[in-house]
Design an enzyme around this catalytic site. Structure first.
Site, PDB file in Angstrom:
ATOM      1  N   HIS A 181       0.851  -1.183   0.000  1.00  0.00           N
ATOM      2  CA  HIS A 181       0.000   0.000   0.000  1.00  0.00           C
ATOM      3  C   HIS A 181       0.887   1.233   0.000  1.00  0.00           C
ATOM      4  O   HIS A 181       2.107   1.145   0.172  1.00  0.00           O
ATOM      5  CB  HIS A 181      -0.930   0.005   1.222  1.00  0.00           C
ATOM      6  CG  HIS A 181      -0.210  -0.162   2.525  1.00  0.00           C
ATOM      7  ND1 HIS A 181       0.448   0.865   3.170  1.00  0.00           N
ATOM      8  CD2 HIS A 181      -0.028  -1.257   3.310  1.00  0.00           C
ATOM      9  CE1 HIS A 181       0.995   0.432   4.287  1.00  0.00           C
ATOM     10  NE2 HIS A 181       0.722  -0.866   4.402  1.00  0.00           N
ATOM     11  N   ALA A 182       0.283   2.394  -0.182  1.00  0.00           N
ATOM     12  CA  ALA A 182       1.032   3.652  -0.186  1.00  0.00           C
ATOM     13  C   ALA A 182       1.707   3.874   1.160  1.00  0.00           C
ATOM     14  O   ALA A 182       1.140   3.587   2.218  1.00  0.00           O
ATOM     15  CB  ALA A 182       0.096   4.818  -0.505  1.00  0.00           C
ATOM     16  N   ASP A 207       9.647   7.951  -9.221  1.00  0.00           N
ATOM     17  CA  ASP A 207      10.037   9.027  -8.317  1.00  0.00           C
ATOM     18  C   ASP A 207       9.218   9.004  -7.028  1.00  0.00           C
ATOM     19  O   ASP A 207       9.704   9.380  -5.957  1.00  0.00           O
ATOM     20  CB  ASP A 207       9.866  10.374  -9.020  1.00  0.00           C
ATOM     21  CG  ASP A 207      10.888  10.566 -10.132  1.00  0.00           C
ATOM     22  OD1 ASP A 207      11.941   9.903 -10.085  1.00  0.00           O
ATOM     23  OD2 ASP A 207      10.615  11.348 -11.061  1.00  0.00           O
ATOM     24  N   GLY A 249       9.135   3.317 -13.036  1.00  0.00           N
ATOM     25  CA  GLY A 249       7.936   4.122 -12.823  1.00  0.00           C
ATOM     26  C   GLY A 249       7.518   4.880 -14.059  1.00  0.00           C
ATOM     27  O   GLY A 249       8.108   4.752 -15.137  1.00  0.00           O
ATOM     28  N   SER A 250       6.474   5.706 -13.894  1.00  0.00           N
ATOM     29  CA  SER A 250       6.019   6.555 -14.996  1.00  0.00           C
ATOM     30  C   SER A 250       7.055   7.622 -15.303  1.00  0.00           C
ATOM     31  O   SER A 250       7.336   7.923 -16.460  1.00  0.00           O
ATOM     32  CB  SER A 250       4.683   7.213 -14.626  1.00  0.00           C
ATOM     33  OG  SER A 250       3.700   6.235 -14.340  1.00  0.00           O
ATOM     34  N   THR A 251       7.603   8.211 -14.261  1.00  0.00           N
ATOM     35  CA  THR A 251       8.684   9.189 -14.422  1.00  0.00           C
ATOM     36  C   THR A 251       9.849   8.761 -13.539  1.00  0.00           C
ATOM     37  O   THR A 251       9.651   8.322 -12.420  1.00  0.00           O
ATOM     38  CB  THR A 251       8.227  10.598 -14.000  1.00  0.00           C
ATOM     39  OG1 THR A 251       7.796  10.573 -12.644  1.00  0.00           O
ATOM     40  CG2 THR A 251       7.078  11.074 -14.875  1.00  0.00           C
ATOM     41  N   ARG A 320      -2.096  10.993 -18.648  1.00  0.00           N
ATOM     42  CA  ARG A 320      -2.866  12.030 -17.951  1.00  0.00           C
ATOM     43  C   ARG A 320      -2.094  13.327 -17.826  1.00  0.00           C
ATOM     44  O   ARG A 320      -2.695  14.412 -17.799  1.00  0.00           O
ATOM     45  CB  ARG A 320      -3.292  11.531 -16.577  1.00  0.00           C
ATOM     46  CG  ARG A 320      -2.160  11.322 -15.566  1.00  0.00           C
ATOM     47  CD  ARG A 320      -2.700  10.708 -14.285  1.00  0.00           C
ATOM     48  NE  ARG A 320      -1.702  10.582 -13.222  1.00  0.00           N
ATOM     49  CZ  ARG A 320      -0.911   9.546 -13.068  1.00  0.00           C
ATOM     50  NH1 ARG A 320      -0.980   8.534 -13.925  1.00  0.00           N
ATOM     51  NH2 ARG A 320      -0.040   9.507 -12.069  1.00  0.00           N
TER      52      ARG A 320
END
Length: 563
Positions: A181-182, A207, A249-251, A320
């Protein structure tokens, strides 16, 4: 360069060719004996076709004896008769080492040396292992956190297939935790992890995952040292463990800015060889309460609005950010407020000096030396600076950005501030004042090309050590009421605008984007803590100078003689 004493020198075979192999405490080199006189030109590092090869000992990953798979045993089948001594049954050992490829990427390469005697093979293996054992900066045990949900949800696959085999080859033990989880990693580091068992912490993700690890490690360090994070005057204690980033990751802005690529294998190899890159961290407070740490970007206005809008579109994935970016650009909102900052010393350069932070950066080394000042001198300097040199700017801004690093990424190779440094104790404060959409677009487009994005009349940039921001609606209420009372009948309409932020006749408040997370407060105080953390990295290397390495090999190669 001082000549190193030779540890070993033998004639060994590599792919049926005879090489003179030399080892000293700095270099492993091998030279083609048969074609030594023909190859008089300069050799390329790691090139198989060249006559000479050399590898720094510090970039050797491992050495191991090769199992005898030669066709010398009686298998009951026809076998090729050896034509030369080099084709006969020989003992061999394999050296695994770092090889540089294009665009700052590394890969694990290897070379196998064949020996005529088993004792000679064992001697080479033992000697190389002894030299590797002297490299005390290399990690032996790592705590690994994997985010299975970040980016394209390939974090565990990337680690299992690309990273784990490299750690195993280098004899690095790991404890792996897959986050559920976060803030799982952050909370585990702050309270549960036995950090004394490890030489470093590794995050597999983007990140956001790095931010979790960094927050957990920094907070744990301050907690163990009894430092109050809520105090803006406290000097934070640097973390003892290094952090490694496996990009998934995405970035992966932080990995790109510290290594030069977003390649998982490259990052893993930087950990294996024990690289260490210090990095500044900003602490963010509001009303004497700690909010978050930041290592890359603090953005108010444009970048804050993009993040806030994109949070409602998480189902779209990385796309997004593009949609929200276009929407935010078209809305063209500006925000009023006051920025006050403490400028950095002149010897730390300026954001427009075009001096980029690279491996072995002289400005970051100078900042490291300055940290050795006594606490009394440091306090006195700080008091003078705070009292005499704070600068105050009021205005209407489209964006207020603080870049701790260049923030370079594949989409923006130069980043938001190309000359920002990783470990100089400063952040580059970029103020984009209200301007037309066309001018703002010109500014944004310059992040993708080689032009100076600060070369606009509406853009100001400062290198600072601390800064504060207060939005207009949180400034002194009496001053605002006085202006409104002078306006007479406008007071009623101003009150409506203040209470209804959707009204277009007055600017509302934005949000702070802190390394991809939205801060709950807009009035903040930011302080840069010089070299608070260290990464398994060495900064972006300049393109390899093959001639220098070749000269090093030539200098360290002794005259021909066999062991």
């Amino acid at each position: 360069m001082e000549k190193q004493s030779t540890l070993l020198c033998s004639e060994l075979s590599v792919q049926r060719r005879l090489y003179e192999v030399t080892l000293n405490c700095a270099i492993l080199a091998w030279k083609d004996v048969q074609n030594a006189k023909k190859h008089t030109g300069r050799a390329i590092y790691g090139a198989v076709k060249a006559g000479s090869h050399c590898v720094p000992v510090c970039e050797i990953i491992a050495v191991q004896e090769k199992e005898d798979d030669s066709p010398c045993k009686d298998t009951g089948k026809w076998q090729k008769v050896p034509q030369s001594p080099t084709d006969s049954c020989q003992h061999a050992f394999t050296v695994y080492y770092v090889e540089r490829t294009r665009q700052h990427c590394w890969r694990c390469s290897n070379v196998t040396f064949q020996c005529s005697e088993h004792s000679l093979c064992l001697l080479w293996i033992q000697t190389i292992k002894e030299q590797l054992a002297l490299l005390t900066n290399r990690p032996k045990s790592l705590l690994v956190y994997i985010n299975p949900y970040g980016g394209k949800q390939r974090g565990k696959q990337i680690y299992d297939h690309k990273v784990a085999p490299i750690f195993s080859r280098a004899s690095i033990s790991t404890d792996v935790i897959v986050t559920e989880h976060a803030n799982h990693a952050r909370d585990h580091l702050k309270a549960e992890a036995d950090l004394k068992k490890y030489d470093g912490v590794v995050c597999v993700g983007g990140d956001g995952m790095f931010s979790e690890i960094m927050h957990g490690l920094v907070s744990r360090t301050q907690q163990d040292a009894g430092v109050d994070e809520n105090s803006t005057e406290e000097t934070l204690i640097p973390c003892g463990l290094r952090i490694g980033i496996i990009p998934a990751g995405s970035t992966d802005c932080i990995c790109y800015a510290t290594v030069g690529s977003n390649d998982p294998v490259t990052s893993a190899l930087h950990m294996v060889v024990g690289d260490s890159q210090p990095m500044d961290v900003c602490s963010v407070h509001s009303d004497d309460r700690f909010l978050r740490y930041s290592v890359s970007l603090l953005g108010y206005g444009f970048y804050g609005d993009v993040l806030k809008d994109s949070e409602r579109k998480r189902w779209m994935g990385p796309a997004r950010y593009n949609i929200s970016g276009v929407k935010t650009f078209l809305s063209h909102r500006y925000y009023e407020g006051t920025v006050s900052f403490l400028p950095a010393e002149e010897n730390l350069g300026t954001p427009r000096d075009k001096v980029q932070c690279r491996s072995g950066c002289s400005i970051c080394r100078r900042s490291s030396s300055d940290k050795l000042l006594s606490k009394e001198d440091e306090a006195s300097v700080s008091d003078v600076d705070c009292r005499d040199t704070w600068t105050v700017i009021r205005g209407k801004f489209l964006a207020i950005n603080a870049a701790n690093m260049s923030c370079a990424c594949p989409r923006s190779p130069k980043g938001l501030s190309p000359s920002a440094h990783l470990a100089d104790g400063t952040t580059d404060l970029i103020l984009v004042r209200k301007c037309s959409r066309v001018d703002f677009l010109r500014h944004l487009l310059r992040h993708t090309n080689k032009k100076d994005q600060f070369d606009h009349s509406f853009v100001e940039v400062y290198r600072v050590k601390q800064f504060r921001f207060t939005p207009r609606f949180q400034e002194c209420g009496s001053e605002m009421d006085l202006r409104e009372s002078r306006a007479g009948g406008k007071h009623f309409f101003c009150q409506i605008c203040r209470e209804n932020r959707a009204c277009g006749c007055m600017s509302s408040q934005s949000n702070w984007n802190c390394d991809g997370e939205i801060l709950p407060h807009t009035a903040i105080q930011v302080r840069v803590h010089c070299q608070l953390i260290k990464l398994f990295a060495r900064g972006i290397e300049e393109q390899p100078v093959f001639e220098d390495l070749y000269a090093c090999c030539q200098l360290n190669n002794p005259p021909n003689h066999e062991l």
